[in-house]
Motif scaffolding. Structure first.
Motif, PDB file in Angstrom:
ATOM      1  N   CYS A 151      -3.656  10.470  -5.647  1.00  0.00           N
ATOM      2  CA  CYS A 151      -3.119   9.985  -6.929  1.00  0.00           C
ATOM      3  C   CYS A 151      -3.892  10.544  -8.117  1.00  0.00           C
ATOM      4  N   GLU A 181      -1.073  -0.002  -9.481  1.00  0.00           N
ATOM      5  CA  GLU A 181      -1.866   1.235  -9.368  1.00  0.00           C
ATOM      6  C   GLU A 181      -0.878   2.356  -9.116  1.00  0.00           C
ATOM      7  N   LEU A 182      -0.523   3.085 -10.158  1.00  0.00           N
ATOM      8  CA  LEU A 182       0.571   4.060 -10.052  1.00  0.00           C
ATOM      9  C   LEU A 182       0.046   5.494 -10.160  1.00  0.00           C
ATOM     10  N   GLY A 183       0.922   6.409 -10.478  1.00  0.00           N
ATOM     11  CA  GLY A 183       0.511   7.816 -10.478  1.00  0.00           C
ATOM     12  C   GLY A 183       0.884   8.514 -11.771  1.00  0.00           C
ATOM     13  N   TRP A 198       0.991   5.591   1.159  1.00  0.00           N
ATOM     14  CA  TRP A 198       0.706   6.278   2.420  1.00  0.00           C
ATOM     15  C   TRP A 198      -0.421   7.301   2.310  1.00  0.00           C
ATOM     16  N   ASN A 199      -0.795   7.686   1.086  1.00  0.00           N
ATOM     17  CA  ASN A 199      -1.633   8.894   1.003  1.00  0.00           C
ATOM     18  C   ASN A 199      -3.093   8.659   1.433  1.00  0.00           C
ATOM     19  N   GLU A 253       5.334   2.609   5.403  1.00  0.00           N
ATOM     20  CA  GLU A 253       6.062   2.946   6.638  1.00  0.00           C
ATOM     21  C   GLU A 253       5.934   4.427   6.975  1.00  0.00           C
ATOM     22  N   GLY A 297       0.804  -1.225   0.000  1.00  0.00           N
ATOM     23  CA  GLY A 297       0.000   0.000   0.000  1.00  0.00           C
ATOM     24  C   GLY A 297       0.834   1.271   0.000  1.00  0.00           C
ATOM     25  N   GLU A 342       5.304  14.327 -10.958  1.00  0.00           N
ATOM     26  CA  GLU A 342       3.995  14.401 -10.304  1.00  0.00           C
ATOM     27  C   GLU A 342       4.140  15.305  -9.070  1.00  0.00           C
ATOM     28  N   SER A 371       9.614  -4.754   1.941  1.00  0.00           N
ATOM     29  CA  SER A 371       8.897  -4.945   0.669  1.00  0.00           C
ATOM     30  C   SER A 371       9.684  -5.872  -0.235  1.00  0.00           C
ATOM     31  N   GLN A 372      10.994  -5.589  -0.327  1.00  0.00           N
ATOM     32  CA  GLN A 372      11.808  -6.373  -1.257  1.00  0.00           C
ATOM     33  C   GLN A 372      11.949  -7.820  -0.811  1.00  0.00           C
ATOM     34  N   GLY A 408       1.398   2.656  -5.606  1.00  0.00           N
ATOM     35  CA  GLY A 408       2.505   3.542  -5.255  1.00  0.00           C
ATOM     36  C   GLY A 408       3.033   4.278  -6.467  1.00  0.00           C
ATOM     37  N   SER A 409       4.307   4.655  -6.378  1.00  0.00           N
ATOM     38  CA  SER A 409       4.880   5.533  -7.405  1.00  0.00           C
ATOM     39  C   SER A 409       5.331   4.747  -8.637  1.00  0.00           C
ATOM     40  N   LYS A 430       1.325  -5.137   3.149  1.00  0.00           N
ATOM     41  CA  LYS A 430       2.513  -4.359   3.548  1.00  0.00           C
ATOM     42  C   LYS A 430       2.121  -2.893   3.409  1.00  0.00           C
TER      43      LYS A 430
HETATM   44  P1  NAD Z   1       6.014   4.618  -3.017  1.00  0.00           P
HETATM   45  O1  NAD Z   1       6.154   3.971  -4.348  1.00  0.00           O
HETATM   46  O2  NAD Z   1       7.155   5.379  -2.483  1.00  0.00           O
HETATM   47  O3  NAD Z   1       5.687   3.519  -1.889  1.00  0.00           O
HETATM   48  C1  NAD Z   1       4.628   2.585  -2.046  1.00  0.00           C
HETATM   49  C2  NAD Z   1       4.958   1.324  -1.292  1.00  0.00           C
HETATM   50  O4  NAD Z   1       6.132   0.744  -1.841  1.00  0.00           O
HETATM   51  C3  NAD Z   1       5.239   1.539   0.204  1.00  0.00           C
HETATM   52  O5  NAD Z   1       4.595   0.506   0.930  1.00  0.00           O
HETATM   53  C4  NAD Z   1       6.746   1.426   0.306  1.00  0.00           C
HETATM   54  O6  NAD Z   1       7.181   0.892   1.516  1.00  0.00           O
HETATM   55  C5  NAD Z   1       7.082   0.486  -0.829  1.00  0.00           C
HETATM   56  N1  NAD Z   1       8.421   0.743  -1.378  1.00  0.00           N
HETATM   57  C6  NAD Z   1       9.087   1.924  -1.397  1.00  0.00           C
HETATM   58  N2  NAD Z   1      10.287   1.770  -2.007  1.00  0.00           N
HETATM   59  C7  NAD Z   1      10.381   0.469  -2.355  1.00  0.00           C
HETATM   60  C8  NAD Z   1      11.389  -0.310  -3.013  1.00  0.00           C
HETATM   61  N3  NAD Z   1      12.536   0.233  -3.414  1.00  0.00           N
HETATM   62  N4  NAD Z   1      11.132  -1.625  -3.227  1.00  0.00           N
HETATM   63  C9  NAD Z   1       9.973  -2.182  -2.833  1.00  0.00           C
HETATM   64  N5  NAD Z   1       8.998  -1.497  -2.199  1.00  0.00           N
HETATM   65  C10 NAD Z   1       9.180  -0.194  -1.963  1.00  0.00           C
HETATM   66  O7  NAD Z   1       4.691   5.480  -3.114  1.00  0.00           O
HETATM   67  P2  NAD Z   1       4.059   6.434  -2.032  1.00  0.00           P
HETATM   68  O8  NAD Z   1       4.952   7.596  -1.853  1.00  0.00           O
HETATM   69  O9  NAD Z   1       3.634   5.654  -0.845  1.00  0.00           O
HETATM   70  O10 NAD Z   1       2.716   6.897  -2.776  1.00  0.00           O
HETATM   71  C11 NAD Z   1       2.692   7.963  -3.665  1.00  0.00           C
HETATM   72  C12 NAD Z   1       2.612   7.480  -5.090  1.00  0.00           C
HETATM   73  O11 NAD Z   1       1.616   6.508  -5.234  1.00  0.00           O
HETATM   74  C13 NAD Z   1       2.205   8.595  -6.049  1.00  0.00           C
HETATM   75  O12 NAD Z   1       2.927   8.443  -7.244  1.00  0.00           O
HETATM   76  C14 NAD Z   1       0.730   8.345  -6.289  1.00  0.00           C
HETATM   77  O13 NAD Z   1       0.233   8.867  -7.493  1.00  0.00           O
HETATM   78  C15 NAD Z   1       0.696   6.853  -6.258  1.00  0.00           C
HETATM   79  N6  NAD Z   1      -0.632   6.386  -5.888  1.00  0.00           N
HETATM   80  C16 NAD Z   1      -1.366   5.732  -6.800  1.00  0.00           C
HETATM   81  C17 NAD Z   1      -2.636   5.305  -6.478  1.00  0.00           C
HETATM   82  C18 NAD Z   1      -3.518   4.591  -7.455  1.00  0.00           C
HETATM   83  O14 NAD Z   1      -4.548   4.090  -7.035  1.00  0.00           O
HETATM   84  N7  NAD Z   1      -3.153   4.502  -8.709  1.00  0.00           N
HETATM   85  C19 NAD Z   1      -3.149   5.560  -5.205  1.00  0.00           C
HETATM   86  C20 NAD Z   1      -2.347   6.231  -4.293  1.00  0.00           C
HETATM   87  C21 NAD Z   1      -1.091   6.640  -4.637  1.00  0.00           C
END
Ligand code: NAD
Length: 461
Positions: free
Chosen positions: A247, A213-215, A117-118, A144, A115, A337, A176-177, A191-192, A141
């Motif tokens: 997002c 599900e990215l951004g 954080w937002n 953090e 998941g 973004e 996560s890894q 996430g991103s 997961k």
């Molecule tokens: P992030 O990618 O930094 O983190 C997401 C998850 O990945 C966290 O649980 C984190 O612990 C884990 N993570 C971080 N680095 C990692 C790595 N190197 N290897 C494996 N796992 C790792 O994203 P974020 O900052 O939590 O969220 C913001 C991003 O998510 C924005 O780009 C936003 O647009 C996107 N987002 C998309 C949606 C959607 O539904 N499409 C929803 C919410 C947020």
């Protein structure tokens, strides 16, 4: 106290639990969904408090976007799951005569849900609803960066579900890894884009199906026919809810030149109406998640013209809802973004020019268009590609469980919400059932004399 289980042990235990078949009956899935429904209802105050602690998220926003949206999804699933799990009969092919053909949905098995954080409660649990509905086990997961919410999720699942079925593993990228190395049957990541690529690579190594599900930068277009007062309200709401850390928030505005000045006035007036003369004092405006993001956003404010807002306070990680003008595509603000309460306003002369600007960039997660012109609306919808879109609104498409939610291109692949969540955790197995008789000989060798018949048969297909 026993040492915590390793990711490998957790997955093995969930695999063993899945293999017992206990998660598959409809009655079990419904029972687990009802249990989660009850837990979320009972723990509502704890959810509001956790989000308040993590980034001062207003309780109203937490209720609407974390609690109510999950409850609506659960209700929808409870109503429709009986239909979704049924094998579905489809038309048989004449070539296979006689046969009866079906699609059997079957659970993938053990899923990993990572998941962001937002919206830390909703974004982590919403995919899990799909996993439960499909008959899977899941390891969650959470992020953090929202420790209070992650801790709450861990407690709730530990208290109400067996860990061999659903469990939370807390930690950052290393955790996560370590999880991504395990032989999951499905990975669901929110996430991103950069981390999405890491997840996709890890999934590819083991050929694990993955939903991403990215951004990205979601554009919001406004043409000169739009109702500017209403557009301003809906844009300000969608952009500044959660302090812009959404997002599908409009990342930037593309406004027709002729109405840019009045729209800016409406936007500034709406900001005052929503958050008062000093938004720092408003209980309805959240804070930036951490210092790193605060500094990143503050840096984006350099070298741009502030039309409204622009104040920052590092001690409280506060950035005012801000409108920016004189922005160019070359500025850092337009290269990534934004994911915060900064709204750049760019202009266009003609709609084809605006569409070309959107299409010159990666496909966004959402696209918004404010207009009263039917032809213009059709043009935008058919000549651009985005994960989802709203006409004369922002963000709201994700609240309808009849609409699959997901990205396209770099904004992600795969969908969820409603039936799409069930599908995301299900394999749709093709099944052909044939009686022993009759056993038509046409397809069997020797083929001599059968070729002409075969050609004729294909004409019927
Ligand atoms: P992030 O990618 O930094 O983190 C997401 C998850 O990945 C966290 O649980 C984190 O612990 C884990 N993570 C971080 N680095 C990692 C790595 N190197 N290897 C494996 N796992 C790792 O994203 P974020 O900052 O939590 O969220 C913001 C991003 O998510 C924005 O780009 C936003 O647009 C996107 N987002 C998309 C949606 C959607 O539904 N499409 C929803 C919410 C947020």
């Amino acid at each position: 106290m026993l040492p915590p289980l390793t990711p490998q042990e957790l997955v093995l235990r969930q695999k063993a639990f899945f293999a017992t078949g206990q998660t598959k009956p409809l009655a079990f899935r419904l029972k687990m969904l009802r249990r989660l429904q009850k837990v979320i209802r009972q723990e509502e105050a704890a959810v509001l408090a956790a989000l308040q602690a993590d980034f001062r998220k207003p309780p109203f926003e937490t209720f609407a976007t974390e609690v109510a949206i999950l409850q609506a999804e659960i209700k929808f699933m409870l109503k429709h799951l009986r239909q979704w799990v049924k094998p579905r009969r489809v038309k048989a092919s004449f070539l296979n005569f006689p046969s009866k053909d079906y699609i059997y949905p079957e659970p993938y098995g053990v899923a990993l849900v990572i998941g962001a954080w937002n919206y830390p409660f909703q974004l982590t649990l919403s995919p899990v609803l799909g996993a439960i509905a499909a008959g899977c086990c899941a390891i969650l997961k959470p992020s953090e960066l929202t420790p209070a919410t992650s801790q709450l999720l861990a407690r709730l699942l530990q208290e109400h579900f067996p860990p061999d079925y659903l469990t939370v593993v807390q930690g950052g990228p290393e955790v996560s890894q370590a999880l991504l190395e395990q032989p999951f049957d499905k990975i669901f990541f929110t996430g991103s884009v950069p981390v999405g690529k890491i997840v996709a690579q890890a999934a590819a190594k083991q050929l694990i199906p993955v939903t991403l599900e990215l951004g990205g930068k979601s554009p919001c277009l406004v043409d000169e026919t739009a109702d500017l007062a209403v557009a301003a309200k809906r844009i300000v709401w969608g952009k500044f809810i959660n302090a812009g850390q959404t997002c599908v928030a409009p990342d930037y505005l593309l406004v027709q030149e002729t109405v840019a000045a009045p729209l800016l006035e409406h936007l500034a007036a709406t900001l005052r109406e929503f958050y008062g003369p000093d938004p720092a004092q408003s209980p309805d405006f959240a804070r930036i998640i951490n210092d790193r993001h605060f500094q990143r956003l503050k840096a984006l404010l350099g070298n741009v013209e502030v039309y409204a807002g622009g104040e920052t306070d590092a001690r409280h990680r506060y950035i005012a809802p801000t409108l920016l003008t004189q922005v160019t595509w070359e500025q850092p603000l337009m290269q990534e973004e934004i994911f915060g309460p900064l709204l750049p306003v760019l202009t266009f002369k003609t709609l084809p020019e605006a569409i070309a600007q959107v299409n010159a960039r990666p496909k966004p997660l959402a696209l918004y268009f404010f207009s009263k012109d039917k032809r213009a609306k059709d043009m935008v919808l058919t000549q651009t590609s985005s994960g989802g879109a709203c006409i004369n609104d922002t963000v709201s498409h994700l609240a309808n469980p009849y609409l699959p939610f997901g990205g396209v291109g770099t904004s992600g692949h795969g969908n969820y919400h409603g039936k799409a969540s069930f599908d995301a955790f299900s394999h749709h197995k093709s099944v052909l059932k044939k009686p022993s008789k009759p056993d038509l000989p046409l397809r069997y060798p020797p083929y001599a004399k059968k070729f002409a018949w075969m050609r004729k048969a294909f004409k019927w297909v």
